[in-house]
Write a protein that holds these residues in place. Structure first.
Motif, mmCIF file in Angstrom:
data_model
loop_
_atom_site.group_PDB
_atom_site.id
_atom_site.type_symbol
_atom_site.label_atom_id
_atom_site.label_comp_id
_atom_site.label_asym_id
_atom_site.label_seq_id
_atom_site.Cartn_x
_atom_site.Cartn_y
_atom_site.Cartn_z
ATOM 1 N N SER A 1 39.934 44.494 54.181
ATOM 2 C CA SER A 1 38.433 43.911 54.080
ATOM 3 C C SER A 1 38.955 43.398 52.679
ATOM 4 N N SER B 1 45.415 43.672 49.900
ATOM 5 C CA SER B 1 43.268 44.239 49.674
ATOM 6 C C SER B 1 43.334 44.291 48.105
ATOM 7 N N TRP C 1 35.886 52.448 53.263
ATOM 8 C CA TRP C 1 35.939 51.218 54.838
ATOM 9 C C TRP C 1 34.160 52.129 56.532
ATOM 10 N N TRP D 1 36.246 40.912 58.537
ATOM 11 C CA TRP D 1 37.235 42.244 58.582
ATOM 12 C C TRP D 1 38.062 40.818 58.895
#
Length: 313
Positions: free
Chosen positions: A56, A138, A29, A83
């Motif tokens: 994300s 995720s 990230w 995001w």
């Protein structure tokens, strides 16, 4: 209008696909983006120790920060892109929003107002379960996430915001009817939620139901939209479905809100390139290079410009 060299277009298209593919498999990230914000109650009082959870799907990662005693938070070194952000604080209704973070331009502060719950919404154990489900999202384990979200809702029906999470999970699974069912449940509590209305528009586009998509798009009051990312996301929905005229319309609305939105210029360049309007494509690609010369999109814009100029010879 100049005839476009097909071989050149294929080369550019391959470059674009390669760029997207390599970006999608990144697990980190970390980047160069800086973002900050505040979490406040409806009466403007700061909410300390609220969790700000960034997720994300593209990067298959998440991280979190907490607000300080003044309800403020900040984080440096965030990868650019879209995001999902969950804001969770005991005693308040949780909230989820979606935003685009730039690594090359200044990001506007994210200021969020939370409603007080009629009764305690998220005790510590419930917060842990929400975190667990978001982590599964995720990791693209959507069925497992749905199971946890639905159990939380069964025990805490007042946390209606989780209907959006469930809808998004069903959307990723390709079950668009179930996604719409849960988005509609969210709207029963908050009929003007712009992000959920956009999700419904996107879902109908995936179903190939353009009339329904446009009907829900009309429910969004444009005068209430202050974030240019909202228009950008709508434009990207239509671009993804091959409707370049509607995509152009909404990318232009993006730039009316923020004339320095470099990604919107890049997308406009792609739209005009696809339409064969090379002069407009050049204008927009050059704007990307001017505004964000060190960005990946600027590198791609240069390749498109090189191709366009090469076809003139």
């Amino acid at each position: 209008m100049k005839r476009v060299n097909l071989k050149g277009i294929l080369a550019i298209s391959f470059l674009l696909i390669f760029f997207i593919a390599t970006s999608s498999y990144s697990q980190a990230w970390r980047g160069q983006g800086r973002v900050r914000g505040e979490v406040l109650s409806k009466d403007g009082k700061p909410i300390p120790n609220a969790k700000i959870i960034f997720t994300s799907a593209k990067l298959a990662t998440k991280f979190e920060v907490k607000t300080d005693k003044d309800g403020k938070w900040k984080v440096n070194g965030v990868a650019g892109g879209v995001w999902d952000i969950d804001i969770i604080a005991p005693g308040y209704e949780p909230k989820r929003l979606t935003t685009k973070i730039s690594e090359y331009l200044r990001n506007k502060p994210i200021i969020v107002y939370l409603k007080r719950a009629k009764k305690p919404v998220a005790d510590e154990e419930t917060v842990k379960k929400i975190d667990e489900a978001n982590q599964l999202m995720s990791e693209k384990k959507y069925k497992e996430a749905i199971t946890i979200f639905e159990q939380i809702l069964k025990e805490n029906p007042q946390i209606y915001t989780l209907e959006k999470n469930i809808g998004s999970a069903y959307f990723e699974l390709g079950n668009y009817d179930k996604a719409l069912e849960h988005y509609q449940k969210y709207l029963e509590n908050d009929p003007t939620a712009t992000d959920v209305l956009i999700n419904i528009v996107n879902t109908y586009l995936e179903k190939g139901e353009l009339d329904n998509a446009l009907a829900y798009l009309e429910k969004i009051k444009e005068e209430t939209i202050t974030d240019p990312v909202t228009f950008y996301n709508i434009g990207s929905l239509f671009f993804g479905k091959g409707d370049t005229d509607l995509a152009i319309k909404y990318y232009q609305k993006t730039l009316l809100k923020d004339p320095n939105f470099a990604d919107a210029y890049f997308q406009l360049g792609l739209c005009y390139f696809q339409k064969g309007d090379m002069e407009q494509a050049k204008i927009n690609f050059k704007k990307v290079i001017e505004l964000a010369p060190d960005s990946p999109n600027a590198s791609l814009a240069k390749e498109f410009l090189k191709n366009i100029e090469g076809n003139k010879k």
